[in-house]
Design an enzyme around this catalytic site. Sequence first.
Site, PDB file in Angstrom:
ATOM      1  N   SER A  10       0.791  -1.226  -0.036  1.00  0.00           N
ATOM      2  CA  SER A  10      -0.166  -0.170   0.128  1.00  0.00           C
ATOM      3  C   SER A  10       1.008   1.195   0.063  1.00  0.00           C
ATOM      4  O   SER A  10       0.913   1.967   1.015  1.00  0.00           O
ATOM      5  CB  SER A  10      -0.773   0.026   1.209  1.00  0.00           C
TER       6      SER A  10
ATOM      7  N   HIS B 279      -3.087  -6.308   2.683  1.00  0.00           N
ATOM      8  CA  HIS B 279      -2.129  -7.293   2.980  1.00  0.00           C
ATOM      9  C   HIS B 279      -2.896  -8.412   3.234  1.00  0.00           C
ATOM     10  O   HIS B 279      -2.286  -9.594   3.784  1.00  0.00           O
ATOM     11  CB  HIS B 279      -1.514  -6.750   4.452  1.00  0.00           C
TER      12      HIS B 279
ATOM     13  N   GLN C 151      -6.166  -1.897   7.480  1.00  0.00           N
ATOM     14  CA  GLN C 151      -5.237  -2.576   6.904  1.00  0.00           C
ATOM     15  C   GLN C 151      -4.523  -3.319   8.263  1.00  0.00           C
ATOM     16  O   GLN C 151      -3.994  -4.677   8.052  1.00  0.00           O
ATOM     17  CB  GLN C 151      -4.099  -1.927   6.235  1.00  0.00           C
ATOM     18  N   GLU C 152      -4.274  -2.818   9.221  1.00  0.00           N
ATOM     19  CA  GLU C 152      -3.495  -3.253  10.448  1.00  0.00           C
ATOM     20  C   GLU C 152      -4.038  -3.361  11.911  1.00  0.00           C
ATOM     21  O   GLU C 152      -4.583  -2.009  12.157  1.00  0.00           O
ATOM     22  CB  GLU C 152      -2.299  -2.490  10.451  1.00  0.00           C
TER      23      GLU C 152
ATOM     24  N   GLU D  82       2.181  -9.593   6.961  1.00  0.00           N
ATOM     25  CA  GLU D  82       3.041  -9.117   7.797  1.00  0.00           C
ATOM     26  C   GLU D  82       2.741  -9.938   9.021  1.00  0.00           C
ATOM     27  O   GLU D  82       3.222  -9.763  10.048  1.00  0.00           O
ATOM     28  CB  GLU D  82       2.583  -7.778   8.177  1.00  0.00           C
TER      29      GLU D  82
ATOM     30  N   ASP E  89      -3.600   0.755  11.869  1.00  0.00           N
ATOM     31  CA  ASP E  89      -3.247   1.600  10.643  1.00  0.00           C
ATOM     32  C   ASP E  89      -4.365   1.296   9.508  1.00  0.00           C
ATOM     33  O   ASP E  89      -4.487   0.093   8.999  1.00  0.00           O
ATOM     34  CB  ASP E  89      -2.031   0.916   9.746  1.00  0.00           C
TER      35      ASP E  89
ATOM     36  N   GLU F 221      -3.081   5.278  12.252  1.00  0.00           N
ATOM     37  CA  GLU F 221      -1.967   5.612  11.461  1.00  0.00           C
ATOM     38  C   GLU F 221      -2.942   5.744  10.199  1.00  0.00           C
ATOM     39  O   GLU F 221      -3.881   5.157  10.037  1.00  0.00           O
ATOM     40  CB  GLU F 221      -0.997   4.746  11.274  1.00  0.00           C
TER      41      GLU F 221
ATOM     42  N   ASP G 246       1.812   8.239   7.444  1.00  0.00           N
ATOM     43  CA  ASP G 246       2.661   7.228   6.697  1.00  0.00           C
ATOM     44  C   ASP G 246       2.594   7.724   5.334  1.00  0.00           C
ATOM     45  O   ASP G 246       3.519   8.351   4.590  1.00  0.00           O
ATOM     46  CB  ASP G 246       2.140   5.750   7.033  1.00  0.00           C
TER      47      ASP G 246
ATOM     48  N   LYS H 255      10.180   5.189   7.026  1.00  0.00           N
ATOM     49  CA  LYS H 255      10.459   3.837   6.201  1.00  0.00           C
ATOM     50  C   LYS H 255      11.523   4.306   5.235  1.00  0.00           C
ATOM     51  O   LYS H 255      11.566   5.269   4.440  1.00  0.00           O
ATOM     52  CB  LYS H 255       9.143   3.405   5.300  1.00  0.00           C
TER      53      LYS H 255
ATOM     54  N   HIS I 297       8.916  -1.634   9.160  1.00  0.00           N
ATOM     55  CA  HIS I 297       9.245  -2.330   8.137  1.00  0.00           C
ATOM     56  C   HIS I 297       8.368  -1.914   6.758  1.00  0.00           C
ATOM     57  O   HIS I 297       7.581  -1.037   6.941  1.00  0.00           O
ATOM     58  CB  HIS I 297       8.912  -3.653   8.433  1.00  0.00           C
ATOM     59  N   ARG I 298       8.323  -2.922   5.970  1.00  0.00           N
ATOM     60  CA  ARG I 298       7.435  -2.659   4.608  1.00  0.00           C
ATOM     61  C   ARG I 298       6.562  -4.173   4.762  1.00  0.00           C
ATOM     62  O   ARG I 298       7.038  -5.100   5.252  1.00  0.00           O
ATOM     63  CB  ARG I 298       8.104  -2.435   3.513  1.00  0.00           C
ATOM     64  N   SER I 299       5.540  -4.080   4.053  1.00  0.00           N
ATOM     65  CA  SER I 299       4.935  -5.595   4.071  1.00  0.00           C
ATOM     66  C   SER I 299       5.853  -6.602   3.170  1.00  0.00           C
ATOM     67  O   SER I 299       5.668  -7.746   3.514  1.00  0.00           O
ATOM     68  CB  SER I 299       3.488  -5.332   3.284  1.00  0.00           C
TER      69      SER I 299
ATOM     70  N   LYS J  47       7.491  -0.523  14.285  1.00  0.00           N
ATOM     71  CA  LYS J  47       6.291  -1.168  13.765  1.00  0.00           C
ATOM     72  C   LYS J  47       6.951  -2.305  12.911  1.00  0.00           C
ATOM     73  O   LYS J  47       7.429  -2.046  11.780  1.00  0.00           O
ATOM     74  CB  LYS J  47       5.472  -0.258  13.032  1.00  0.00           C
TER      75      LYS J  47
HETATM   76  P1  PGA Z   1       3.374  -1.329   2.872  1.00  0.00           P
HETATM   77  O1  PGA Z   1       2.344  -1.184   4.182  1.00  0.00           O
HETATM   78  O2  PGA Z   1       4.570  -1.702   3.348  1.00  0.00           O
HETATM   79  O3  PGA Z   1       2.586  -2.266   2.099  1.00  0.00           O
HETATM   80  O4  PGA Z   1       3.185   0.070   2.433  1.00  0.00           O
HETATM   81  C1  PGA Z   1       2.749  -0.662   5.615  1.00  0.00           C
HETATM   82  C2  PGA Z   1       2.104   0.494   6.221  1.00  0.00           C
HETATM   83  O5  PGA Z   1       1.218   0.813   5.251  1.00  0.00           O
HETATM   84  O6  PGA Z   1       2.354   0.798   7.182  1.00  0.00           O
HETATM   85 ZN    ZN Z   2       0.867   2.338   6.899  1.00  0.00          ZN
END
Ligand code: PGA
Ligand code: ZN
Length: 436
Positions: free
Chosen positions: A50, A162, A170-171, A214, A251, A294, A321, A346, A374-376, A397
Site C-alpha cells: 500500500s 495485506h 489494514q492493520e 505481515e 493503521d 495511522e 505514513d 520507512k 518495516h514494509r509489507s 512497527k
Molecule cells: P506497505 O504497508 O509496506 O504495504 O506500504 C505498511 C504500512 O502501510 O504501514
Molecule cells: Zn501505514
Amino acid sequence: MLLYDVEELFRIEKIKARWILDSRARPTVEVEVKTQGNGIGRAAAPAGASKGKHEAWELRDGGRSFKGYGVSKAVRNVNSIIAPVLRGMDSRRQRDIDYKMIELDNTPNKSKLGANAIVATSLAVAKAAADTYGLPLFMYLGGKYARTLPTPLMNIINGGAHAGNELAIQEFMIIPVGADTFSDALRIASEVYMELKSYLKEKYGPSAVNVGDEGGFAPPMKETREALKALVESIKRAGYEPGKDVLLAIDAAASQFYNEDKDKYIIDGKELSRSQLLELYKELVEEYPIVSIEDPFHEEDFEGFKEITRELGSKILIVGDDLFVTNIERLRRGIREGAANAILIKVNQIGTLTETIEVVYEASQNNYKAIISHRSGETEDTSIAHIAVALNTGLIKTGAPARGERTAKYNELLRIEEFLGSEAIYLGEKALKKTK
Ligand code: PGA
Ligand code: ZN
C-alpha cells in the site's frame, strides 16, 4: 592496527549488488559493501504494497520476467553506475555518499537509479563502516546513548491490501507495554498472538488462522469492531489487562479504501464521508484502548489529518505514513498545519539513511513521535531494529511475532538488549508520550 593508515581501512573497496527474493516471492535488490579494512555490510531493499503516491521510486523491469517485478535494472545501476563512483570513498562519510547517489540520480524521486538500488547501497555502506570499527550498527550510528529498546506496535490481524479478507482497515496492532524489558514485552505479545489463534479457530473455523503479509492472521471478518473485539478477548485470555498491559493501535491505510470519485470511504459495508469516518474513529477510541491511529484519511487529505489531530491528538498518536512518506517537506507541511503528531519512518520511502536521519531529527525537534517501520514486503535484513535503537525513537512497527522476515527484527532486538545488558532501557507506554 597501528601499522595501517586508519583512513585507508574505511575506504570502500568493493560494492556488489544482486537480486534476492522478498517475503512475497518478488525479487529485490541486495547490496554488499566491503571496505579495505575487511568490514562487510550487506543490506536489502524492502517493498510496500500500500505504497504512498509520493514515495521515492522503486525501479522495476516490467515485461514478463517475474511478472514485471524484476530488479535487474536496479542491480545494474548499483554495479555499473553507483559502485564506480563510491569506490575509494570513506565509508564513514555517510552523508557525502548518500548525497553523491542523489546527485548521480538527479531526479526528484530517485526514479533514474531507483530508490531500491540507492537504499540498499546506503544501508550496506553504514553496516560496512560499523563492521570496520567492529561495532554493531546501532552503536556506530547512535553512540553510547543508544540504549532504548523500542516499544513494538505489532500487527496481529491483517486486512486491507495485506490480506484476502474484507476488513477495510489494514492493520490491527497490539502494543505490549506492561513489561520492564523488551524481551518480556515480546513474550507477552507472543502469548496474545497464540491466544488469538485459538480464539479465531474457535470462532471462525480453521481457515481463519491463515496469515497475511505481515504475519498477522487474516480471518474472514467483515467489520472493524470484530477485529478489535478479537484483540481485546485474546489479551484477556492471555491473562493481561487490555488498556494497561497491552494497548491497541490501528493503521487504517485509508487511501486504500477511499473512493475518489465519490469522495467517500468504503468501510464496514458503508460509504462514509470524512466527518462520518472521523466519528467512527472517535467511537472506536472510546470503546477500545486504541492509542495510535495511522493514516486515518487518504494521503492528500491534510485537512482531515488536521481535524482528527485537533479532536484526538491530545489523547492518542495520529501517525502519517502515506501522508508524509518519510519526506521532510511533507512533514514540514504537517508541522505547519498541525496535521498528525507522529510520523512513520520507512527508509525506502525516501531512499537514503541520511535523509531518514534528517526526517527523524526534524520530527523530534517538533515534538512529533517517529515510529521506525518495516514494509509489507521484507527480507531477513535487520537494519531497522538497529536504526530504531540508534535514533532513540522508542517505537518500532515490524509486524506480528511470526514469519521469519518479521521475527528477524524482533530477534535482533533481543540480541541488542542482551548486548546492552543492564544499560538497556524499555520505556513501554512512556515511549508513546510527548516529551515536551
Ligand atoms: P506497505 O504497508 O509496506 O504495504 O506500504 C505498511 C504500512 O502501510 O504501514
Ligand atoms: Zn501505514
